[in-house]
Design a protein around this motif. Structure first.
Motif, PDB file in Angstrom:
ATOM      1  N   LYS A  46       0.806  -1.213   0.000  1.00 28.12           N
ATOM      2  CA  LYS A  46       0.000   0.000   0.000  1.00 28.12           C
ATOM      3  C   LYS A  46       0.846   1.272   0.000  1.00 28.12           C
ATOM      4  O   LYS A  46       0.559   2.228  -0.712  1.00 28.12           O
ATOM      5  N   HIS A  47       1.889   1.299   0.826  1.00 23.52           N
ATOM      6  CA  HIS A  47       2.660   2.521   1.028  1.00 23.52           C
ATOM      7  C   HIS A  47       3.924   2.621   0.182  1.00 23.52           C
ATOM      8  O   HIS A  47       4.403   3.721  -0.078  1.00 23.52           O
ATOM      9  N   PHE A  48       4.489   1.482  -0.214  1.00 22.67           N
ATOM     10  CA  PHE A  48       5.772   1.495  -0.919  1.00 22.67           C
ATOM     11  C   PHE A  48       5.766   0.547  -2.114  1.00 22.67           C
ATOM     12  O   PHE A  48       6.694  -0.240  -2.309  1.00 22.67           O
ATOM     13  N   ALA A  49       4.744   0.632  -2.934  1.00 21.57           N
ATOM     14  CA  ALA A  49       4.607  -0.271  -4.081  1.00 21.57           C
ATOM     15  C   ALA A  49       5.784  -0.160  -5.047  1.00 21.57           C
ATOM     16  O   ALA A  49       6.170  -1.149  -5.683  1.00 21.57           O
ATOM     17  N   LYS A  50       6.392   1.025  -5.142  1.00 18.31           N
ATOM     18  CA  LYS A  50       7.530   1.215  -6.056  1.00 18.31           C
ATOM     19  C   LYS A  50       8.699   0.299  -5.708  1.00 18.31           C
ATOM     20  O   LYS A  50       9.436  -0.133  -6.587  1.00 18.31           O
ATOM     21  N   LEU A  51       8.876   0.027  -4.433  1.00 18.69           N
ATOM     22  CA  LEU A  51       9.974  -0.860  -4.038  1.00 18.69           C
ATOM     23  C   LEU A  51       9.788  -2.246  -4.646  1.00 18.69           C
ATOM     24  O   LEU A  51      10.731  -2.840  -5.166  1.00 18.69           O
TER      25      LEU A  51
ATOM     26  N   HIS B 125      16.913   3.954   6.187  1.00 17.02           N
ATOM     27  CA  HIS B 125      15.888   4.753   6.866  1.00 17.02           C
ATOM     28  C   HIS B 125      16.453   5.651   7.954  1.00 17.02           C
ATOM     29  O   HIS B 125      15.837   6.660   8.298  1.00 17.02           O
ATOM     30  N   ALA B 126      17.614   5.334   8.530  1.00 16.25           N
ATOM     31  CA  ALA B 126      18.202   6.204   9.551  1.00 16.25           C
ATOM     32  C   ALA B 126      18.686   7.507   8.923  1.00 16.25           C
ATOM     33  O   ALA B 126      18.604   8.559   9.534  1.00 16.25           O
ATOM     34  N   GLY B 127      19.182   7.447   7.689  1.00 13.14           N
ATOM     35  CA  GLY B 127      19.673   8.642   7.008  1.00 13.14           C
ATOM     36  C   GLY B 127      18.560   9.410   6.325  1.00 13.14           C
ATOM     37  O   GLY B 127      18.360  10.593   6.558  1.00 13.14           O
ATOM     38  N   THR B 128      17.837   8.757   5.459  1.00 17.95           N
ATOM     39  CA  THR B 128      16.737   9.386   4.733  1.00 17.95           C
ATOM     40  C   THR B 128      15.682   8.331   4.465  1.00 17.95           C
ATOM     41  O   THR B 128      15.874   7.453   3.637  1.00 17.95           O
ATOM     42  N   THR B 129      14.596   8.420   5.173  1.00 18.08           N
ATOM     43  CA  THR B 129      13.538   7.446   4.950  1.00 18.08           C
ATOM     44  C   THR B 129      12.716   7.842   3.729  1.00 18.08           C
ATOM     45  O   THR B 129      12.668   9.008   3.350  1.00 18.08           O
ATOM     46  N   LEU B 130      12.118   6.875   3.121  1.00 16.79           N
ATOM     47  CA  LEU B 130      11.290   7.130   1.943  1.00 16.79           C
ATOM     48  C   LEU B 130       9.906   7.612   2.366  1.00 16.79           C
ATOM     49  O   LEU B 130       9.329   7.065   3.308  1.00 16.79           O
ATOM     50  N   PRO B 131       9.361   8.596   1.662  1.00 16.44           N
ATOM     51  CA  PRO B 131       7.964   8.944   1.950  1.00 16.44           C
ATOM     52  C   PRO B 131       7.065   7.868   1.359  1.00 16.44           C
ATOM     53  O   PRO B 131       7.333   7.348   0.281  1.00 16.44           O
TER      54      PRO B 131
ATOM     55  N   VAL C 214       1.082   7.038   0.233  1.00 16.77           N
ATOM     56  CA  VAL C 214      -0.072   7.639   0.894  1.00 16.77           C
ATOM     57  C   VAL C 214       0.303   9.029   1.431  1.00 16.77           C
ATOM     58  O   VAL C 214      -0.463   9.990   1.289  1.00 16.77           O
ATOM     59  N   GLN C 215       1.485   9.160   2.023  1.00 15.07           N
ATOM     60  CA  GLN C 215       1.942  10.465   2.513  1.00 15.07           C
ATOM     61  C   GLN C 215       2.039  11.475   1.367  1.00 15.07           C
ATOM     62  O   GLN C 215       1.634  12.624   1.510  1.00 15.07           O
ATOM     63  N   LEU C 216       2.602  11.032   0.245  1.00 18.37           N
ATOM     64  CA  LEU C 216       2.750  11.933  -0.895  1.00 18.37           C
ATOM     65  C   LEU C 216       1.389  12.383  -1.418  1.00 18.37           C
ATOM     66  O   LEU C 216       1.190  13.564  -1.714  1.00 18.37           O
ATOM     67  N   GLN C 217       0.443  11.451  -1.529  1.00 21.20           N
ATOM     68  CA  GLN C 217      -0.894  11.792  -2.014  1.00 21.20           C
ATOM     69  C   GLN C 217      -1.589  12.767  -1.056  1.00 21.20           C
ATOM     70  O   GLN C 217      -2.199  13.748  -1.487  1.00 21.20           O
TER      71      GLN C 217
END
Length: 189
Positions: free
Chosen positions: A22-27, A37-43, A46-49
């Motif tokens: 649902k949240h990270f289908a691109k992966l 994720h400690a350095g830069t987590t992916l949005p 759902v957050q982007l929408q």
């Protein structure tokens, strides 16, 4: 405190595979396993929408002004502060939440405003965020002693003495001390 969340997603009853879909289908689509994720987590998607909808449906001005266009932004910032305090089980009477551009800005703000004195000790672990190293300058400039310890805070690996630190201790001066422990190390992760 108890939190109504699973994997950090509020009120989620989804399994980790369902959350990923649902949240990270691109992966999944690109066959990527993202671990930074400690350095830069992916949005999440759902957050982007939701962010896109928020920005296109509202006019938001500077949250620090009193104009009608700023009221939406002010309400969002105030709500975010309250949610952070609730997450930690406290409130605005006990703590203040300050948002900064990132960890470096946060650490600089702490270093510049911490009430170091000649009786203070600044202690940091050897494996640390790079910006923590810069915090030593502020402590030393106020006469504090700096100690670098292993990551278990058991063995002192280095001491950067201040010429006035021992005199302040002998005079029984009360002091504030600061211990910096990393959530992330730029060297070892």
């Amino acid at each position: 405190p108890e939190h109504d969340s699973v994997y950090g997603y509020k009120l989620s009853s989804l399994s980790i595979d369902e959350l990923r879909a649902k949240h990270f289908a691109k992966l999944e689509e690109q066959g990527i396993c993202y671990l930074d994720h400690a350095g830069t987590t992916l949005p999440s998607e759902v957050q982007l929408q939701e962010s896109f909808s928020l920005l296109t449906d509202n006019i938001m001005g500077n949250p620090h002004s009193g104009s009608p266009s700023s009221q939406c932004a002010t309400a969002l910032v105030d709500n975010a502060r309250k949610e952070v305090l609730q997450w930690f089980g406290t409130n605005e009477l006990e703590y203040t939440v300050i948002f900064t551009a990132g960890s470096t800005a946060s650490l600089k703000l702490v270093a510049e405003t911490f009430p170091f004195s000649p009786a203070s000790i600044f202690r940091q672990t050897i494996s640390n965020h790079t910006s923590c190293v810069g915090m030593r300058h502020y402590a030393l400039s106020q006469g504090a002693e700096v100690k670098v310890v292993d990551n278990n805070d058991e063995i002192i690996l280095a001491t950067l003495p201040s010429p006035v630190h021992s005199d302040a201790l002998e005079n029984g001066s009360e002091a504030n001390h600061l211990f910096v422990y990393p959530a992330e190390s730029n060297f070892s992760g």
